[in-house]
Design an enzyme around this catalytic site. Structure first.
Site, PDB file in Angstrom:
ATOM      1  CE  LYS A 375      -0.394  -0.204   5.049  1.00 25.70           C
ATOM      2  NZ  LYS A 375      -1.299  -0.235   6.203  1.00 25.70           N
ATOM      3  NE  ARG A 469      -6.676   0.727  11.738  1.00 23.32           N
ATOM      4  CZ  ARG A 469      -5.435   0.545  11.278  1.00 23.32           C
ATOM      5  NH1 ARG A 469      -4.578   1.560  11.292  1.00 23.32           N
ATOM      6  NH2 ARG A 469      -5.051  -0.627  10.838  1.00 23.32           N
ATOM      7  CE1 TYR A 602      11.715  31.874  -0.911  1.00 22.80           C
ATOM      8  CE2 TYR A 602      12.069  29.505  -0.816  1.00 22.80           C
ATOM      9  CZ  TYR A 602      11.674  30.630  -1.511  1.00 22.80           C
ATOM     10  OH  TYR A 602      11.230  30.513  -2.797  1.00 22.80           O
ATOM     11  CG  MET A 651       8.351  22.733  -4.041  1.00 23.84           C
ATOM     12  SD  MET A 651       7.058  23.529  -5.001  1.00 23.84           S
ATOM     13  CE  MET A 651       6.043  24.215  -3.701  1.00 23.84           C
TER      14      MET A 651
END
Length: 710
Positions: A375, A469, A602, A651
């Site tokens: 998964k 759950r 930054y 990024m």
């Protein structure tokens, strides 16, 4: 984005199909037996052209038949390519056409017939057939649903059958005989783009949309039965003298349906050159038939090179293959492979994955097998790549979180059990059936929704034994029994999930044993009430490591498969040797000086107290590198030396201090996760620095980075 799809089986079988076409035109077994040659050339070899058609349908048409795409650019590219190939083939054979006088006394109608249906040489009919067939299926798809397109294609094929192998059945019926005689003034055979091609193109599109309808064993059995049936019918029709031509059989349809899926299950590396070679074998082999016969006549070797049909076939095949290989090596056919290590990429270590599989399998009790969790893109590793490797290692069961993840595996040829662990919306139940996925029953109310869908769905029932759950609560025995009574649910298994197996406190261990006891009590009660649970599974990675005695039929290993546990402490405590499968690497974009008092990035964080050198590494939080590693919290490895991160991670880039790393230059490699020299950074290291677990670091890795198996 990584292109995980591989079609090595299709590539290889196209080569086989091309050689079968040469058989049709050289009759290699006539020297031994007329019946043997009929079987080879008029029955077995008849799978070749339908296979070519199905491959075209597989790649070109699913987007129009199932997704209703309006963008016709892919279709037009295919048609332009086919038309260009047809034009080139016509030019190649013009000298032979003129030499043989094939264009004498032809009128305009004859030229149109040759161009649209028959081809300008006896084997070139295929190219106008695939062009016309694709156009017919595409136009039908604009107005009709897929089922109607298949129905129309079958109807056309049925008309074609009566003008081909079954012609004798209608030749004595005056009306039908007149109709077919009229048709044969328009085209020479019904084996053409109107009657023959559409059904195989549509079948290819269907299997392109739902590639794994049958298992490999079922496909092999279906193919063999269909081939036997086609053989019996073929010889019978031949004996009766019914065949006007012998390209179309009713049994050819199931034969190709099963064969194509069998070839798709052939797990081998893609060979793009095979596609070019098979195409040019098909196009040029009649030319080499002429060459071999001409050479035999000139050298007085007709008895050996022509009369001996097997040697004739081999000579033509060898020359055709050699010429096709030379054509494939021409620069025009050389596609530049995209450079996959240009910016940032992920490397997956096959040997490490094999080691982990073998190590975990050694812990399994008899009767238990791995059901790896692939998964979240196999914890960021790449679900298709990892699943393919696991299949090669003998793994036949997988679990995923969503139905879309399961469908993606099926589309990429992954067979075996695929269990969807999470919620599937009722609108997506059709995907469960289409891709033969096994759905988890979340509770009794969800079982009723699944049952109301009205189609048979394979399921595993989840029991909530304390995690609270997903799963029906263990004490609700009557509700669990009512799940077993649902008519449309094919209950293949029952399972629970351990939530404290990674902890070694006395309380956690007691809770885990209590979960197991509750689960076994439910199973015993079901058995007592007459309900059998075919497959049972309890353990995840930690469960297998610390409670192997609870491993029943499956062990749903996740993070351990990829070479670690969730934390460094857990990895060190587990007591077995696991090897990390994944490494992350990135290029250094440039190197520059940073002078005392200057800050970089930054927010101008962390001004340097002294002159230093920094490198810009081409990776950032857009590639799922945690921004919390900024300002010296994290580091990378360059030339086996740690280089701390400077300033805030951006990024697409990060800055690192390379003052202590000599001779760094643009294009060098920085290791974010993995080993460089004697130093190593693991996903657990990053997770500790980022305040999370390795599972999160890995599962967040995005698609922007290429994934490479090494």
């Amino acid at each position: 984005m990584t292109k995980d799809k591989q079609y090595g089986g299709l590539d290889a079988f196209k080569l086989i199909a091309a050689l079968l076409v040469i058989c049709i035109h050289t009759s290699p077994l006539t020297i031994f037996s007329a019946n043997a040659d009929f079987f080879l050339t008029r029955i077995v070899a008849r799978i070749a052209v339908p296979f070519f058609l199905m491959v075209s349908g597989f790649f070109v048409l699913p987007q129009y038949l199932f997704e209703r795409r309006r963008d016709t650019h892919p279709l037009m590219r295919f048609l332009k390519k086919a038309l260009l190939l047809y034009a080139v083939a016509i030019v190649i054979y013009l000298p032979v056409n003129f030499y043989a006088g094939q264009f004498k006394e032809l009128d305009a109608a004859d030229m149109i017939r040759m161009a649209m249906f028959d081809g300008t040489f006896y084997h070139l009919w295929y190219l106008p057939a695939v062009i016309l067939g694709v156009l017919i299926v595409f136009l039908l798809s604009r107005k009709l649903p897929f089922q109607a397109v298949i129905g129309a294609s079958l109807f056309l094929y049925g008309i074609g059958l009566m003008g081909d192998s079954y012609f004798g059945a209608i030749s004595g019926v005056p009306v039908l005989s007149t109709i077919y005689d009229t048709m044969f003034h328009v085209f020479s055979y019904t084996r053409n783009g109107l009657f023959y091609a559409p059904v195989f193109l549509a079948m290819g599109a269907w299997l392109g949309h739902s590639p794994r309808i049958c298992s490999a064993k079922m496909s092999a059995a279906g193919f063999m039965v269909s081939m036997v049936l086609m053989t019996v019918v073929g010889f019978t029709l031949h004996h009766l003298g019914w065949q006007r031509h012998d390209s179309m059989y009713l049994a050819l349809l199931p034969c190709m349906y099963f064969l194509y899926q069998l070839v798709m299950a052939w797990d081998r590396k893609s060979e793009p050159s095979f596609r070019i070679i098979s195409t040019w074998i098909y196009l040029t082999h009649p030319l080499f038939i002429v060459v071999v016969r001409g050479a035999a006549k000139a050298t007085g070797l007709v008895d050996m090179l022509v009369q001996n049909s097997l040697i004739h076939y081999l000579a033509v095949s060898v020359l055709s293959v050699l010429f096709a290989v030379l054509v494939a090596k021409l620069p025009v056919f050389k596609k530049k492979k995209a450079f996959q290590k240009g910016r940032a990429w992920i490397e997956l270590d096959r040997a490490a994955l094999r080691h982990n599989v073998e190590t975990l399998c050694a812990l399994l009790p008899n009767g238990c097998e791995l059901m790896p969790a692939v998964k979240t893109n196999a914890y960021g590793h790449g679900a298709v790549l990892i699943s393919r490797e696991l299949k090669r290692l003998g793994v036949n069961a997988f679990c995923v979180a969503t139905v879309q993840e399961g469908a993606a595996l099926r589309k990429n040829g992954i067979t075996g059990t695929i269990l969807v662990l999470g919620y599937t919306h009722p609108r997506d139940f059709s995907l469960l059936c289409r891709y033969h996925l096994t759905q988890t029953v979340l509770d009794f109310s969800y079982a009723k929704v699944l049952d109301q869908y009205g189609k048979n769905i394979s399921v595993h029932i989840k029991i909530d034994t304390g995690m609270h759950r997903l799963g029906e609560r263990s004490e609700k025995t009557e509700e669990i029994i009512r799940i077993f009574e649902c008519r449309n649910l094919n209950i293949e298994g029952i399972f629970t999930h351990l939530c404290a197996a990674d902890e070694n406190s006395a309380e956690s261990m007691a809770f885990t044993h209590a979960q197991a006891k509750v689960f076994y009590d439910v199973v015993a009660e079901l058995h007592q009430r007459g309900f059998t649970c075919r497959k049972k599974h309890i353990v995840n990675s930690d469960g297998l490591l610390y409670y192997p005695e609870l491993a029943e039929n499956y062990a749903r290993v996740g993070i351990a498969l990829y070479g670690m546990l969730s934390t460094r402490a857990g990895t060190e405590r587990c007591g077995i040797s696991l090897e990390p499968v994944l490494s992350i690497k990135a290029r250094i974009a440039l190197v520059k000086d940073l002078f005392q008092g200057e800050a970089a990035g930054y927010g101008l964080q962390s001004a340097t107290p002294q002159d230093s050198r920094i490198a810009v590494v081409a990776i950032g939080y857009g590639d799922s590198i945690p921004r919390s590693l900024s300002c010296g919290v994290g580091s990378v490895l360059i030339q086996g030396i740690k280089a701390p991160i400077v300033g805030r991670i951006c990024m697409d880039q990060m800055l690192v201090d390379i003052s202590n790393v000599p001779n760094v230059k643009s294009g060098d490699i920085a290791v974010i996760i993995g080993q460089s020299g004697n130093e190593k950074i693991t996903a657990c290291d990053l997770s500790e620095q980022a305040g999370t677990i390795a599972n999160e670091i890995l599962s967040r890795l995005g698609e922007r980075m290429e994934r490479l198996l090494i």
